[in-house]
Each structure stands twice: as structure tokens, then as C-alpha cells.
Design an enzyme around this catalytic site. Sequence first.
Site, PDB file in Angstrom:
ATOM      1  N   ASP A  41     -18.835  -8.979 -16.854  1.00  0.00           N
ATOM      2  CA  ASP A  41     -17.986  -7.993 -16.151  1.00  0.00           C
ATOM      3  C   ASP A  41     -17.965  -6.670 -16.710  1.00  0.00           C
ATOM      4  O   ASP A  41     -18.093  -6.672 -18.018  1.00  0.00           O
ATOM      5  CB  ASP A  41     -16.589  -8.291 -15.807  1.00  0.00           C
ATOM      6  CG  ASP A  41     -15.832  -8.843 -17.209  1.00  0.00           C
ATOM      7  OD1 ASP A  41     -16.545  -9.203 -18.163  1.00  0.00           O
ATOM      8  OD2 ASP A  41     -14.538  -8.346 -17.201  1.00  0.00           O
TER       9      ASP A  41
ATOM     10  N   GLU B 109     -13.815 -10.797 -19.004  1.00  0.00           N
ATOM     11  CA  GLU B 109     -13.573 -10.616 -20.256  1.00  0.00           C
ATOM     12  C   GLU B 109     -12.456  -9.230 -20.525  1.00  0.00           C
ATOM     13  O   GLU B 109     -11.709  -9.447 -21.266  1.00  0.00           O
ATOM     14  CB  GLU B 109     -14.738 -10.362 -21.309  1.00  0.00           C
ATOM     15  CG  GLU B 109     -14.737  -9.906 -22.799  1.00  0.00           C
ATOM     16  CD  GLU B 109     -14.234  -8.585 -23.172  1.00  0.00           C
ATOM     17  OE1 GLU B 109     -13.901  -8.349 -24.394  1.00  0.00           O
ATOM     18  OE2 GLU B 109     -14.447  -7.546 -22.451  1.00  0.00           O
ATOM     19  N   GLU B 110     -12.824  -8.253 -19.637  1.00  0.00           N
ATOM     20  CA  GLU B 110     -11.992  -6.994 -19.608  1.00  0.00           C
ATOM     21  C   GLU B 110     -10.548  -7.372 -18.972  1.00  0.00           C
ATOM     22  O   GLU B 110      -9.874  -6.312 -19.325  1.00  0.00           O
ATOM     23  CB  GLU B 110     -12.812  -5.980 -18.742  1.00  0.00           C
ATOM     24  CG  GLU B 110     -14.111  -5.608 -19.256  1.00  0.00           C
ATOM     25  CD  GLU B 110     -14.252  -4.793 -20.424  1.00  0.00           C
ATOM     26  OE1 GLU B 110     -13.188  -4.539 -21.129  1.00  0.00           O
ATOM     27  OE2 GLU B 110     -15.318  -4.235 -20.921  1.00  0.00           O
TER      28      GLU B 110
ATOM     29  N   GLU C 114     -21.304  -7.772 -28.398  1.00  0.00           N
ATOM     30  CA  GLU C 114     -20.261  -6.592 -28.305  1.00  0.00           C
ATOM     31  C   GLU C 114     -20.931  -5.248 -29.131  1.00  0.00           C
ATOM     32  O   GLU C 114     -21.590  -5.287 -29.933  1.00  0.00           O
ATOM     33  CB  GLU C 114     -18.917  -6.583 -28.730  1.00  0.00           C
ATOM     34  CG  GLU C 114     -18.042  -7.651 -27.773  1.00  0.00           C
ATOM     35  CD  GLU C 114     -17.746  -7.213 -26.297  1.00  0.00           C
ATOM     36  OE1 GLU C 114     -18.176  -5.862 -26.232  1.00  0.00           O
ATOM     37  OE2 GLU C 114     -16.819  -7.586 -25.773  1.00  0.00           O
TER      38      GLU C 114
END
Length: 384
Positions: free
Chosen positions: A75, A137-138, A165
Site C-alpha cells: 500500500d 502498513e500505512e 523500507e
Amino acid sequence: MDRLENTIALLSEFVAFPTISSDSNLDMIARLANLLEQAGARVETFHNPEGTKANLFATIGPERDGGIVLSGHSDVVPVTDQEWTHDPFAMVRRDEKLFGRGTCDMKGFIAAAVSMAPLFAQRARTRPIHFAFTYEEEVGCIGAQALVESLKAKGIRPAVGIIGEPTEMRIIEGHKGCCEYTTRFEGLAGHGSAPDRGVNAVEYAVRYVARLMELRETLKTRAPHNSRFEPPWTTINTGAVHGGIAHNVIADHATVDWEMRPVQASDGPFVRQDMQAYVNDVLLPQMRAVWPDARIETETMGEVGGLEPTETNEAKRIVAELTGANDSDVVAFGTEAGIFQSMGMDVVVCGPGSIDQAHKADEFIEISQLSRCLDMLERLAGKL
């Protein structure tokens, strides 16, 4: 096509999937599954309860414990109200940079990992390599939390996790947690000329925020003496306050969106208990003295533990050998790493791109960063 150009082509394809956290990621997950299956991976997808999103977990190599996980979230954050100079979901290549939403955070790493899958299939003989691609995740690492439960249920026990990341390929062995909350206030509406006859939800929300600000200062005194974080203490941020409809109306509803990023596990309960006591002992009694049905309720939007640095860490050792790095660091931003660590895995965060470019208009990743990531993964293939 060489491996770097193939990775760039894959990244362009992945950017074209508008996988904003509020929307479905199923098309991208289906494409990832297809690519990994073509490389010989054993692929499973795990859907959310609504069936609108999915995690992907794939394995190349022997079926045994102790595998290495390459993990990334599918995402991306929204582009609304951002001033992009081009379509954010059509990647643009310019000045040795790749522009587009998610290039840096973090589809660049996903593209690199998938590009290497055929080589992993040739080399993985003694140790499995896993791919873990998640949703949401966000907005609280919801997908990763669900995936970990799925893996536990299936008895899958990897030993090492590399969370890709954007760290500019630096090794990150620790980061703060991230806890997000929405607190809602329900008061009593009325005419602004008689404020004592109503319960102004906005005013109580402001007092709530003031208490959070007091706690923010207190937390500075609780910083561990050996904290490596910057800043070294647990932080609190008020992200948004909403409420009221007009100048002359007593507001009967208000909300406060806030977060804290704990540097140590004990700070979370400290803040939550203090705020709940302030609500129960001070704010609510005053509100209910005017209107008995007044309410203050806090909803937990997400609580993600930090990545705790450990004395021994196989992931750190492996990535240091692969990259030639002699040191590691900690960061303030959060990732899914702590969730995988909770499974008993050794975990580090290391991936291409800079966090400084994440979440911004004209997000980009430098092509040289992708090249460095591919070099790391190629060396990893030689250790399987």
C-alpha cells in the site's frame, strides 16, 4: 534485459497499481503471485475479512524452518492535495531518478526482490527464501499483524527478516513503536449566547489536547539514559482536531486524532492510564454535571510495537556481510519489523531510497539505490 532494467520495468508496472491504503491491492497481489509462481515459488495469499485486500507469502527453496524473509508493504499513501508535476501512478524516469507514488516507499524494494526470484530459485538449496508482501502498513500495519497470525497457524517459522523500507541501504536495528488513537467527545448543543447551558465538546477536546501536551513534556524526563533515538524520548503528536458547525452554536461533537511513538514499552501504559484518569476524574464529571449523557471514548486505530535492538541479531550479521556495512543505526519512523520480531525472528530494516522522499509529491528513488539493493540480494542468493 539486464537485472537492473528488469527491476525498473517491474517498478513502473507496480507504481501503476494505485494501491492507496483505503483501496484494494488485489490486482497488484495477483501480479506478484504470477511473477513469483513463474519463478518457481510456492505462493499463498491471505485475504482480509472483507475480501478486498490480501497479503502474499511465497517461498523458494526447501520446506524447512529457519528461512529468510524479504518483506515489503504493497500500500501507498494518498496523493490528494499534493502538487505533483505528473501523474503519480505513471512512473517517470529523469536524471537517474524514478518518480512516482511508491517508488521509494516501498515498491522499489518489492521490485528488486521479485526481480531476483529466478536467481533465488537457482541457488536456494539449504535455506528457504520467503517473500512477504502486505496490505495496510500505512494505516496501522494491519496486514502484517494478520499475516503473522496466519504464519503461526501454519507453523511457518522463519529465522531472519529483512524489511525493505527506504534506509538508503543503511542497516536499521531499532525503531520506535507507533500507537494511533481517535478520541471522540459528545456534549450538549445549544445557543452560543448561553454557554453554561450546554456542554461544549470542542472545549473539552482542547483541554484533552492540553493534557497531551503536558504529558509530552513529562515524557522527556523519562528518556532512557542510553537511548539512541532522536529525539531520545517517547513523542506525542496531535494530528487533527475536528468539531463544531458555527460561531454561535455550542459544539456537541468533537474528535481528536493523536499518536505516540514509544521509545520504551512502559511509556505506552503510562500515557494511556494518565489520559484515562484525566477523563474519568476531571473531564467527564464536569461534563456530566451539566448533561448526564456526555461521553468521551477513545478508539485504538493501531498499536504497533517498535523494533528492539538485541545483543545478537543474525539478520544484522547477514546484512552487514552482504553490504559491507560496519555499523547500524536506529530511527524514529515505524515499520512492520517489530511485528515480525514478535514471532521470534531476528530482524533489520534495510532498503533502497530515502525516507526523506516518502509521502511527498514527486516521490522518487535514485536508480543507484536500486542497483545497490540488487547487489545485496545477489550476494544473499550466494548464501542460500
